[in-house]
Scaffold this motif. Structure first.
Motif: not given
Length: 329
Positions: A116-117, A119, A121, A275-276, A278, A280-281, A297, A299, A302
C-alpha cells in the motif's frame, strides 16, 4: 533454503498474473531443478501457459492442495482460504507477508512487505517474496525485469491475423477495462481514430462482446476501410496471437496492455496519477512500453469513476508519439 516443488499463488486478473510470472523465471534461474506450479484462476490459464518457466497450472477453486505434493507455497495474492488450505495440506514451507494477521498462524516463513505505501513497482514487490530463498536478489530494477518475461509458448496465428496489413502500422485499440482500471474515454479513442492517417495505420477495435456493445456506436458508427471491429471475435489464446502479430496496442492499465508489453510490442498505456493506480506501481513492462500520465498530484478523482486527469491526455499527444514510431514503416 532451496525449493523443490513450489507453488506461486496468484488468483486475480491477467495483468496481475503477468507481473507475477518473472518469479517463475527467477526461481528457474537460481534453482534449475525446481518445479514451478502456478495456482490461479481458470481464465488466466492461457496466459500462464505462454511462460515456459511454469511447469504446471492449477485452478485454485477446484484443486486440493495436498494433491499437488508441493514442498513450498508463496502467497503472492493473500487469500485466507488458500493460506488455511496450504497449512491443512501440510505444505512444508509456507511464505507470506507479515501484515496479514492470518499468515501468523498459517505461514512459517515471513517477508516484511507493505504494498500500500511502497514506491516500488508491482513486479518488484512480487519478486521480494523470493528473498527467503538462497541467493535471490533483494531488488530487481525494471530494466532487469524486462528480461525476466519468458513468453515463448505463444500460439502462432489466429483467424484475425488475416487482417494484418504489412504495409501499415497495425494498431490495436482496447478501449474498455471491465472496471479494473480508469479509462481514457470513448471520445478520446474516437478522436484518435479520426486524426490518425488512414494510409499509415490499420486500426483494430478489440475487447469482449459485452465491451463491443458499449463501444460500437461511438467508434464504429461510420464504417472506415482501415478500421476493423474484432470485439467478441477472439478467444484469449487467439487474442494473444493477434497481439503478437500487431505493431502496437493502446489501452488503460489492462491485461491486453501487459500482454503487448511482454511480447515486445509498442504497448501504450494511459494512466491516472492517483496512487496506487499510477504507472509507478502498475506500468506495463517491456522493451517498447510507453505510458502517458498527467504530471500532477491528483486526489480529486479518487472517488469518482471518470478521471479528469486521464481525459486531459489529448489524442494529439498520442498521435505524435505514434507517428514517431513509423518513420521507417
Amino acid at each position: 533454503m532451496k525449493p523443490g516443488r513450489v507453488i506461486i499463488s496468484r488468483t486475480d486478473s491477467i495483468g496481475d498474473v503477468i507481473l507475477t510470472l518473472p518469479m517463475a523465471t527467477v526461481l528457474k534461474k537460481n534453482f534449475p531443478d525446481c518445479e514451478v506450479i502456478f495456482l490461479g484462476s481458470s481464465y488466466t490459464k492461457d496466459i500462464v501457459a505462454c511462460c515456459s518457466d511454469v511447469d504446471e497450472f492449477y485452478d485454485w477453486k477446484t484443486t486440493n492442495l495436498a494433491d499437488i505434493h508441493a514442498d513450498t507455497i508463496i502467497h503472492v495474492l493473500p487469500r485466507p482460504e488458500i493460506a488455511k488450505a496450504a497449512k491443512k495440506a501440510r505444505i512444508k514451507t509456507r511464505i507470506g507477508t507479515t501484515n496479514r494477521f492470518y499468515h501468523w498462524w498459517t505461514c512459517n516463513k515471513f517477508i516484511k512487505l507493505s504494498r500500500k505505501k511502497s514506491n516500488l513497482h508491482e513486479a518488484q514487490l512480487n519478486l521480494k517474496l523470493l528473498t527467503c530463498f538462497d541467493g535471490v536478489e533483494d531488488l530487481y530494477s525494471l530494466d532487469e525485469i524486462v528480461n525476466l518475461f519468458d513468453f515463448k509458448s505463444v500460439k502462432d496465428s489466429c483467424y484475425a491475423c488475416q487482417y494484418i496489413d504489412n504495409q501499415k502500422f497495425n494498431l490495436i485499440l482496447h478501449p474498455k477495462s471491465k472496471g479494473s482500471a480508469r479509462e481514457w474515454g470513448l471520445d478520446n479513442f474516437k478522436r484518435l481514430i479520426e486524426i490518425l492517417p488512414a494510409e499509415k495505420f490499420k486500426i483494430f477495435i478489440c475487447g469482449t462482446e459485452s465491451e463491443g456493445i458499449l463501444v460500437r456506436e461511438a467508434l464504429l458508427s461510420k464504417p472506415k476501410d482501415h478500421v476493423v471491429d474484432l470485439t467478441g471475435k477472439m478467444t484469449l489464446p487467439d487474442y494473444i496471437a493477434f497481439i503478437n502479430h500487431s505493431d502496437g496496442l493502446i489501452a488503460a492499465s489492462t491485461g491486453p496492455l501487459h500482454i503487448a508489453a511482454v511480447l515486445g510490442k509498442n504497448a501504450i498505456g494511459i494512466y491516472p496519477p492517483i496512487r496506487p493506480m499510477h504507472p509507478g506501481r502498475w506500468a506495463c513492462i517491456g522493451k517498447n512500453a510507453k505510458y502517458f500520465v498527467t504530471q500532477k498530484e491528483c486526489n480529486e478523482c479518487r472517488k469518482i469513476p471518470n478521471c479528469k486527469c486521464m481525459l486531459m491526455i489529448k489524442p494529439e499527444m498520442v498521435k505524435s508519439y505514434l507517428l514517431s514510431l513509423i518513420i521507417d514503416k
